[in-house]
Design a protein around this motif. Structure first.
Motif, mmCIF file in Angstrom:
data_model
loop_
_atom_site.group_PDB
_atom_site.id
_atom_site.type_symbol
_atom_site.label_atom_id
_atom_site.label_comp_id
_atom_site.label_asym_id
_atom_site.label_seq_id
_atom_site.Cartn_x
_atom_site.Cartn_y
_atom_site.Cartn_z
ATOM 1 N N PHE A 96 0.813 -1.209 0.000
ATOM 2 C CA PHE A 96 0.000 0.000 0.000
ATOM 3 C C PHE A 96 0.856 1.274 0.000
ATOM 4 O O PHE A 96 0.615 2.172 -0.813
ATOM 5 N N PRO A 97 1.890 1.397 0.862
ATOM 6 C CA PRO A 97 2.749 2.584 0.744
ATOM 7 C C PRO A 97 3.481 2.655 -0.593
ATOM 8 O O PRO A 97 3.674 3.743 -1.137
ATOM 9 N N TYR A 127 2.321 1.546 -3.446
ATOM 10 C CA TYR A 127 1.293 1.994 -4.389
ATOM 11 C C TYR A 127 1.083 3.509 -4.290
ATOM 12 O O TYR A 127 1.006 4.209 -5.303
ATOM 13 N N LEU A 128 1.010 3.998 -3.059
ATOM 14 C CA LEU A 128 0.846 5.441 -2.872
ATOM 15 C C LEU A 128 2.042 6.218 -3.393
ATOM 16 O O LEU A 128 1.886 7.277 -4.018
ATOM 17 N N LEU A 129 3.234 5.703 -3.162
ATOM 18 C CA LEU A 129 4.426 6.388 -3.663
ATOM 19 C C LEU A 129 4.454 6.418 -5.184
ATOM 20 O O LEU A 129 4.813 7.429 -5.786
ATOM 21 N N ASN A 135 1.914 6.353 -7.237
ATOM 22 C CA ASN A 135 0.849 7.182 -7.797
ATOM 23 C C ASN A 135 0.943 8.642 -7.395
ATOM 24 O O ASN A 135 0.545 9.510 -8.152
ATOM 25 N N GLN A 136 1.427 8.931 -6.198
ATOM 26 C CA GLN A 136 1.391 10.290 -5.675
ATOM 27 C C GLN A 136 2.691 11.070 -5.851
ATOM 28 O O GLN A 136 2.672 12.288 -5.776
ATOM 29 N N GLU A 137 3.798 10.386 -6.043
ATOM 30 C CA GLU A 137 5.083 11.079 -6.061
ATOM 31 C C GLU A 137 5.552 11.365 -7.484
ATOM 32 O O GLU A 137 5.867 10.449 -8.237
ATOM 33 N N VAL A 156 2.319 13.245 0.921
ATOM 34 C CA VAL A 156 2.114 11.800 1.103
ATOM 35 C C VAL A 156 3.462 11.082 1.221
ATOM 36 O O VAL A 156 3.652 10.233 2.096
ATOM 37 N N THR A 157 4.395 11.452 0.380
ATOM 38 C CA THR A 157 5.715 10.828 0.417
ATOM 39 C C THR A 157 6.434 11.157 1.714
ATOM 40 O O THR A 157 7.059 10.283 2.327
ATOM 41 N N ILE A 199 4.889 8.971 4.490
ATOM 42 C CA ILE A 199 5.288 7.559 4.387
ATOM 43 C C ILE A 199 6.745 7.374 4.800
ATOM 44 O O ILE A 199 7.078 6.501 5.604
#
Length: 119
Positions: free
Chosen positions: A42-43, A45-47, A49-51, A93-94, A97
């Motif tokens: 999950f982190p 995936y967030l990295l 998509n968001q970074e 977000v990055t 995390i």
């Protein structure tokens, strides 16, 4: 053996229940952390998509690593090291995390070597 009065029984019951609770929590977090890849997926995936710094590494001005040629200075060997170099340019977000994993690592290092309960 001497007979236990009521206050000693309560203290013993409290101590045993606290120890069982901490033991169960430590074992559960170790099982979840070592056998469940979702905690890390999950982190990641967030990295991804968001970074924006991870999307196109050719256009990112990474800090050069010592002793490397100019042609190899575009992308660091480790993406997380590149994100740490460019902490101020990272998204919120990055930062959250990376801050979570770095603080977990540092607290675990400090508490474990002092024989305190940490997983």
């Amino acid at each position: 053996m001497w007979p236990l009065d009521q206050s000693r029984k309560e203290v013993l019951r409290f101590a045993v229940s606290c120890r069982v609770l901490t033991l169960v929590l430590q074992v559960l977090t170790r099982f979840l952390g070592s056998s469940t890849p979702i905690v890390y997926w999950f982190p990641a995936y967030l990295l991804q998509n968001q970074e924006p710094l991870l999307r196109s590494p050719e256009t990112v001005p990474w800090k050069p690593l010592a002793g490397e040629s100019v042609a190899r200075q575009k992308v660091p060997r480790n993406s997380l090291v590149g994100l740490l170099y460019n902490w101020k340019a990272c998204s919120l977000v990055t930062r959250c995390i990376l801050g979570y994993f770095l603080s977990y690592w540092l607290l675990g290092l400090l508490l474990h070597c002092n024989f305190l309960p940490w997983t």
